[in-house]
Enzyme design. Structure first.
Site, short mmCIF file in Angstrom:
data_model
loop_
_atom_site.label_atom_id
_atom_site.label_comp_id
_atom_site.label_asym_id
_atom_site.label_seq_id
_atom_site.Cartn_x
_atom_site.Cartn_y
_atom_site.Cartn_z
CG ASN A 1 1.49 0.17 4.15
OD1 ASN A 1 1.17 -1.01 3.98
ND2 ASN A 1 2.71 0.63 3.91
N GLY A 2 -0.59 -1.65 6.32
CA GLY A 2 -0.25 -2.53 7.45
C GLY A 2 -1.46 -3.36 7.84
CD GLU B 1 16.70 -13.98 -8.69
OE1 GLU B 1 16.13 -14.40 -7.68
OE2 GLU B 1 16.46 -12.87 -9.18
CE LYS C 1 11.65 -3.20 -6.59
NZ LYS C 1 12.30 -4.35 -7.24
CE LYS D 1 13.96 -11.38 -10.84
NZ LYS D 1 13.95 -11.86 -9.56
CD GLU E 1 9.60 -11.80 -9.29
OE1 GLU E 1 8.98 -11.28 -8.36
OE2 GLU E 1 10.83 -11.72 -9.42
NE ARG F 1 4.67 1.53 -1.39
CZ ARG F 1 5.48 1.75 -0.36
NH1 ARG F 1 6.52 2.52 -0.51
NH2 ARG F 1 5.25 1.21 0.80
CG HIS G 1 17.61 -37.87 -4.40
ND1 HIS G 1 17.96 -39.09 -3.87
CD2 HIS G 1 18.78 -37.27 -4.75
CE1 HIS G 1 19.28 -39.22 -3.87
NE2 HIS G 1 19.80 -38.13 -4.42
CB CYS H 1 -0.90 0.02 1.23
SG CYS H 1 -1.97 -1.40 1.31
CD1 TRP I 1 -0.06 -5.99 -3.57
CD2 TRP I 1 -0.23 -6.81 -1.50
NE1 TRP I 1 0.35 -7.29 -3.59
CE2 TRP I 1 0.26 -7.82 -2.34
CE3 TRP I 1 -0.42 -7.11 -0.15
CZ2 TRP I 1 0.56 -9.10 -1.88
CZ3 TRP I 1 -0.13 -8.38 0.30
CH2 TRP I 1 0.36 -9.35 -0.56
C1 AGP Z 1 12.17 -10.19 -6.44
O1 AGP Z 1 12.11 -10.32 -7.83
C2 AGP Z 1 10.92 -10.28 -5.77
N1 AGP Z 1 9.95 -9.37 -6.26
C3 AGP Z 1 10.93 -10.47 -4.25
O2 AGP Z 1 11.21 -11.81 -4.07
C4 AGP Z 1 11.88 -9.62 -3.39
O3 AGP Z 1 13.19 -9.94 -3.66
C5 AGP Z 1 11.53 -9.87 -1.90
O4 AGP Z 1 10.22 -9.44 -1.65
C6 AGP Z 1 12.49 -9.19 -0.96
O5 AGP Z 1 12.45 -7.81 -1.05
P1 AGP Z 1 13.57 -6.91 -0.40
O6 AGP Z 1 14.85 -7.24 -1.04
O7 AGP Z 1 13.13 -5.50 -0.67
O8 AGP Z 1 13.59 -7.23 1.07
#
Ligand code: AGP
Length: 617
Positions: free
Chosen positions: A102-103, A490, A612, A494, A497, A27, A513, A2, A76
């Protein structure tokens, strides 16, 4: 997550609030809304979806006269679906007071059930509970609005910052800081409230942090700060600061998406880091800030690393480096696990908290917890300035990646990796586990890294072609060994997401396994296999996949004829020493995800359901 914005001033209030919402949109959000006091009356508009829908549905032909203050919000969803009803602002039953928040209010159900005897609720949000509770007190004659707010705050539990405007006090924005970040932006004859400096950068760079437990009352001509008991907080304890960022950093330029721009910025980020922390490869002056703080790093006997998502993957890479070169154990945890697993941090432990935003709720909680448990020092690796995590850390290593707008973290990941590698070298020097000669050689070899990455990024067309070829597949495996295992995680993250495709990362040795049961001609497997001690093992894994008709996309070191011959498709990365391979093998995976998402028409920069900065648990 948010985003909150408030405005007290005389410029066109709708355009200030709408443009601020657009700057908060990076965000990640699913609905937005605005409330304004005009002619001493509260009016509001909100809409599910992106801000352009709010504008098209409600604001397009609107002119607001005689306004005093306004608040705006990108939501959000946490409590209640992302729809018009649950969007913020939420209003009190008598429609005199509006809130954006927010929260999370942890005890909202309890408060709601008490209030329901006399109050009708319209949404499923925890937010509405706050505003109804405030109004419950404010509508009693004996309380001023400020007193009502303080009384409500006594009942509210949880990390939740919010902003309120009200007909009871129509020239003021009330901003309550309880966990989530909030700042006052100080302009000329106008003032702002924002959860994020980005929202107000075109208007002012001067700001003031509101601290936890404080309420800021902001007017066009000034502000006042009180605590939750209503007592004034001395102004001298709040010194305005000035942000160094510029608007240009948040500009897409000619790029279709921020993500692609940020991928292309990586050589520049690496060069900036080498210049700042390694004297361009000639000296290892690792942030005077770390040395001057008397951190006693040489005494540390163990590292505990925690982070979430992509930052966690950077932590996994760092574990390999630290254990091999510093000769101390390093444990890596996902922050949301660390904070509840009742782990132990002791006086001899150094904690490394990794976060692009510095706001991630779980990582921030971990920082606070480790301090309570008595960890020797907490060092945070953070990109954004002025974050909550920074304030709780003993030392901060800034990633210097610049503003990262795309929800998918790319340039910050590379920056984290290089910072962690340099930190490892710094520790190896302090612990005397690496000779001065070897250290100098390693610093020297880093100098070419930015240009290797730059050169690689000039040839994206081949990766785009591969992305097209595989974009109709529904599931992917990513496998790697050693330092390439976190890279596999990673690459899979990517793709998940931003392309919304099922993708899973595995240590290659684990495939047989269980997961290999899923491998067939419909399951492409991305094998991350740069030159390394385990190259032949990876080759065996590749053959095992091929034997089950799995399609192979190999990420290999340039000139690797074996990989080229064995794989269905092969992407060569620049030749670097194997311990530096995570800094190059991730590049094609970022691009593979980017192009696949683009081909599939996904919202690359703001993928669905994601934020974000994950500021709630
Ligand atoms: C990364 O591509 C993601 N959107 C997400 O996993 C991100 O890395 C994670 O939320 C951690 O965020 P931060 O590094 O701001 O703590």
């Amino acid at each position: 997550m948010c985003g909150i914005l408030g405005y007290a001033g005389s410029s066109d209030i709708l355009s200030v609030l709408v443009s601020g919402l657009e700057r908060l949109s990076y965000r990640g959000y699913d609905s937005s809304g605005i409330a304004i006091i005009s002619d001493d009356e509260l009016c509001h508009w909100k809409s599910e979806g992106k801000t352009h829908l709010l504008v098209e549905r409600h604001l397009k032909n609107l002119r607001i006269e005689n306004f005093s203050v306004g608040i705006a919000h990108t939501r959000w969803a946490t409590h209640g679906a992302p729809n018009d009803l649950n969007a913020h602002p939420q209003l009190s039953m008598n429609r005199k007071t509006a809130i954006v928040h927010n929260g999370i209010v942890e005890n909202f159900a309890e408060i709601k059930s008490k209030l329901q005897l006399s109050t009708t609720f319209h949404s499923e949000t925890d937010t509405e509970v706050i505003v109804q509770l405030i109004e419950h007190f404010a509508s009693k004659e004996e309380f001023s609005f400020r007193e009502a707010l303080c009384l409500a705050l006594k009942q509210i539990e949880g990390n939740c910052s919010f902003t309120v405007i009200t007909e009871h006090d129509p020239k003021v924005i009330y901003a309550v800081k309880k966990g989530q970040p909030l700042i006052i932006g100080l302009g000329k004859n106008e003032n702002f409230i924002a959860s994020d400096m980005n929202a107000i950068l075109p208007y002012t760079k001067r700001y003031l942090n509101i601290q936890d437990g404080e309420i800021a009352m902001v007017r066009q001509d000034g502000y006042e700060i009180i605590d939750f008991d209503g007592k004034p907080v001395a102004k001298k304890s709040h010194v305005p600061s000035e942000i160094s960022g510029t608007l240009e950093q948040a500009n897409k330029g000619s790029y279709k998406h921020y993500m692609l721009k940020e991928i292309d910025e990586q050589p520049e980020v690496l060069a900036r880091l080498l210049h700042a922390y390694a004297g361009d490869g000639k000296q290892l002056d690792f942030m005077p800030a770390l040395n001057s703080k008397n951190l006693n790093l040489a005494k540390l006997e163990r590292f505990i690393i925690y982070a979430c998502g992509t930052s966690w993957h950077a932590g996994l890479v760092a574990k390999y480096w630290i254990e091999e070169y510093v000769h101390v154990p390093a444990e890596v945890d996902i922050s949301s696990e660390y904070r509840y697993r009742k782990g132990v941090s002791r006086r001899q432990d150094g904690v490394l908290a990794l976060s692009q935003s510095g706001e991630t709720a779980d990582t921030l909680a971990g920082v606070q917890l480790s301090k309570e448990q008595g960890a020797a020092k907490v060092i945070s690796f953070i990109n954004r300035e002025n974050s909550a995590m920074e304030k709780h850390s003993d030392g901060v290593i800034r990633s210097l990646a610049g503003m990262e707008i795309g929800v998918a973290s790319t340039k910050n990941y590379l920056a984290q990796l290089l910072s962690l590698y340099l930190f490892t070298l710094h520790m190896a020097r302090l612990k005397k586990t690496m000779s001065a000669k070897e250290l100098a050689r390693r610093l020297d070899e880093l100098a070419v890294l930015p240009s290797l990455v730059r050169k690689f990024l000039l040839n994206k067309a081949a990766i785009q072609k591969i992305a097209k070829k595989y974009s109709s597949y529904k599931g992917f495996f990513f496998i790697g060994r050693g330092l390439s295992f976190p890279t596999a995680l990673e690459g899979a993250l990517k793709l998940k997401e931003i392309a919304y495709l099922y993708a899973v990362g595995y240590p290659a040795g684990e495939l047989k396994h269980g997961p290999i049961a899923l491998v067939d001609e419909k399951m492409p497997v991305v094998t991350i296999m740069p030159e390394s001690d385990t190259y032949n093992k990876m080759m065996n894994n590749l053959e095992e996949v091929k034997a089950r008709k799995g399609k192979i996309i190999a990420i290999a070191t340039e000139g690797d004829e074996r990989a080229l011959a064995a794989a269905d498709d092969c992407i060569f990365v620049p030749r670097v020493r194997s311990y530096l391979s995570p800094l190059v093998t991730v590049l094609p995976l970022q691009l593979l995800a980017y192009y696949t998402a683009d081909i599939l028409g996904r919202d690359v920069d703001q993928p669905k359901n994601l934020a974000k900065s994950v500021t709630v648990e």
